[in-house]
Design a protein around this motif. Structure first.
Motif, PDB file in Angstrom:
ATOM      1  N   PRO A 103      19.921  63.173 -14.484  1.00  0.00           N
ATOM      2  CA  PRO A 103      19.928  64.580 -14.880  1.00  0.00           C
ATOM      3  C   PRO A 103      18.896  64.868 -15.961  1.00  0.00           C
ATOM      4  O   PRO A 103      18.564  63.991 -16.754  1.00  0.00           O
ATOM      5  N   ARG A 112      26.756  56.901 -21.326  1.00  0.00           N
ATOM      6  CA  ARG A 112      26.483  56.149 -20.088  1.00  0.00           C
ATOM      7  C   ARG A 112      25.320  55.180 -20.285  1.00  0.00           C
ATOM      8  O   ARG A 112      25.381  54.011 -19.912  1.00  0.00           O
ATOM      9  N   ASP A 113      24.258  55.680 -20.920  1.00  0.00           N
ATOM     10  CA  ASP A 113      23.074  54.832 -21.124  1.00  0.00           C
ATOM     11  C   ASP A 113      23.371  53.672 -22.066  1.00  0.00           C
ATOM     12  O   ASP A 113      22.908  52.549 -21.854  1.00  0.00           O
ATOM     13  N   ASP A 170      17.890  61.956 -27.438  1.00  0.00           N
ATOM     14  CA  ASP A 170      17.750  61.086 -26.271  1.00  0.00           C
ATOM     15  C   ASP A 170      18.631  59.851 -26.292  1.00  0.00           C
ATOM     16  O   ASP A 170      18.967  59.304 -25.254  1.00  0.00           O
ATOM     17  N   GLY A 204      24.901  66.133 -22.790  1.00  0.00           N
ATOM     18  CA  GLY A 204      23.880  65.167 -23.203  1.00  0.00           C
ATOM     19  C   GLY A 204      24.496  63.953 -23.890  1.00  0.00           C
ATOM     20  O   GLY A 204      24.056  62.812 -23.678  1.00  0.00           O
ATOM     21  N   ARG A 206      17.125  66.207 -19.390  1.00  0.00           N
ATOM     22  CA  ARG A 206      17.595  66.148 -20.775  1.00  0.00           C
ATOM     23  C   ARG A 206      17.039  67.300 -21.593  1.00  0.00           C
ATOM     24  O   ARG A 206      17.449  67.496 -22.711  1.00  0.00           O
ATOM     25  N   SER A 221      26.140  72.193 -23.372  1.00  0.00           N
ATOM     26  CA  SER A 221      25.009  71.404 -22.859  1.00  0.00           C
ATOM     27  C   SER A 221      24.767  70.177 -23.725  1.00  0.00           C
ATOM     28  O   SER A 221      24.411  69.103 -23.225  1.00  0.00           O
ATOM     29  N   ALA A 222      24.957  70.311 -25.031  1.00  0.00           N
ATOM     30  CA  ALA A 222      24.775  69.159 -25.918  1.00  0.00           C
ATOM     31  C   ALA A 222      25.858  68.111 -25.673  1.00  0.00           C
ATOM     32  O   ALA A 222      25.591  66.898 -25.724  1.00  0.00           O
ATOM     33  N   ARG A 255      18.582  71.958 -20.672  1.00  0.00           N
ATOM     34  CA  ARG A 255      19.888  72.013 -20.020  1.00  0.00           C
ATOM     35  C   ARG A 255      20.654  73.277 -20.437  1.00  0.00           C
ATOM     36  O   ARG A 255      21.305  73.914 -19.613  1.00  0.00           O
ATOM     37  N   GLY A 256      20.539  73.631 -21.722  1.00  0.00           N
ATOM     38  CA  GLY A 256      21.198  74.840 -22.201  1.00  0.00           C
ATOM     39  C   GLY A 256      20.624  76.089 -21.550  1.00  0.00           C
ATOM     40  O   GLY A 256      21.366  76.998 -21.161  1.00  0.00           O
ATOM     41  N   LEU A 268      25.875  61.595 -21.374  1.00  0.00           N
ATOM     42  CA  LEU A 268      24.801  60.822 -20.734  1.00  0.00           C
ATOM     43  C   LEU A 268      24.332  59.689 -21.642  1.00  0.00           C
ATOM     44  O   LEU A 268      24.016  58.586 -21.172  1.00  0.00           O
ATOM     45  N   ILE A 269      24.294  59.952 -22.940  1.00  0.00           N
ATOM     46  CA  ILE A 269      23.931  58.894 -23.885  1.00  0.00           C
ATOM     47  C   ILE A 269      24.968  57.766 -23.845  1.00  0.00           C
ATOM     48  O   ILE A 269      24.618  56.581 -23.859  1.00  0.00           O
TER      49      ILE A 269
END
Lengths: 222, 87
Positions: free
Chosen positions: A190, B63-64, A126, B57, A192, B53-54, A195-196, B60-61
């Protein structure tokens, strides 16, 4: 000589001598290059050395291509790439099918490794701090025989119209709807989790979750 | 994946494939770039061939993490020329 070799007389890929059964190979687990050699035709089933339980997977021989590797190897090496290349050698995939197969297989293998055999949850990805913690946990579990030695099984089978992929792990499985239903903490942005799986379902003709979610069967139109 | 920084660490080019196996390198890249003093940090994705996909992710991290430092994001992203899922 292992029990496996006694029963099937395999073809070794380290040059120490071919056996009488060219359809089965033992992979030394060392590199992407040695895996590519171990998957070359006419091999139909390739097993990483030391995976005794892989004996149970022999049912689909000669109608497909199978690969049994440890979690450690599946994490460290691009197993999906090598497997797709091996299928391509047999079927001459067009570019679209090759890209779809590689993408969905990569996602399925990563899911099998992380969530299945290493038992890791999505919440560990996360934020930046969690990523560091995740890295430490992964390294610790990969070094643990109990986790790192667990099997990931990959199989491709085909007809003139369809290509089917099966990826199975040794984990406890999961509920697909739960994985897709986890909302964002702040309710926006989006997703988390899942997603895969979302990518797999978008790029595939059919997806089945088997064995309580510890296996996934993916259908791709040829 | 290969990572290239400019002299001030405020421009980062990601090259090749961004997948789960790159999470350690990505985390180190992010930490280093966030320490740079530029008003903007440019994350250049135009030389990426594949993102899983990872990898999505991780972006996105990024960006955060940028949003934590100031109300306006410091990140500027140059997108890949190819789709996220193509090689």
């Amino acid at each position: 000589m292992t029990k496996f070799e006694t029963l099937f007389t395999v073809t070794r890929m380290d040059g120490s001598g071919a056996g009488r059964h060219p359809g089965i190979s033992l992979w030394d687990g060392a590199s992407e290059q040695s895996l590519a050699r171990a998957l070359r035709p006419p091999v139909v089933y390739c097993v990483e050395q030391g995976l005794r339980e892989a004996l149970l997977e022999l049912g689909g021989l000669f109608h497909s291509l199978g690969l049994a590797v440890t979690t450690r190897a599946a994490f460290r090496l691009p197993v999906a790439n090598a497997f797709v290349e091996a299928v391509d050698q047999r079927l001459q995939l067009d570019d679209d099918l090759r890209v779809r197969m590689l993408t969905v297989l990569h996602e399925a293998v990563i899911n099998a490794v992380l969530h299945g055999n290493l038992g890791l949850g999505s919440s560990l990805r996360d934020n930046l701090a969690q990523m560091a913690r995740l890295q430490r946990i992964i390294e610790r579990r990969l070094a643990d025989t109990e986790f790192g030695g667990r099997m990931v099984f990959v199989e491709a089978s085909w007809t003139p119209a369809m290509l089917h992929l099966l990826v199975r792990d040794c984990g406890e499985g999961f509920a697909r709807d739960v994985a897709f239903g986890i909302p964002e903490a702040d309710g926006r942005g989006p997703r988390r989790c899942g997603r895969g799986l979302c990518i797999i379902e978008q790029l595939s003709h059919s997806v089945e979750y088997l064995n309580n979610g510890s296996a996934i069967r993916i259908g791709l139109m040829r | 994946m290969r990572i290239e920084f400019n002299d001030s660490d405020s421009q980062v080019v990601l090259i090749g494939e961004l997948t789960f196996n790159d999470h350690a390198a990505f985390r180190e890249m992010l930490t280093r770039a966030m320490r740079s003093t530029g008003a903007k940090i440019v994350l250049d994705l135009s030389r990426l061939d594949f993102v899983d996909s990872a990898g999505l992710g991780m972006l996105l991290i990024a960006r955060d993490e940028a949003g934590k430092g100031s109300p306006a994001s410091r990140w500027s992203v140059r997108r890949s020329r190819s789709s996220a899922f193509s090689r």
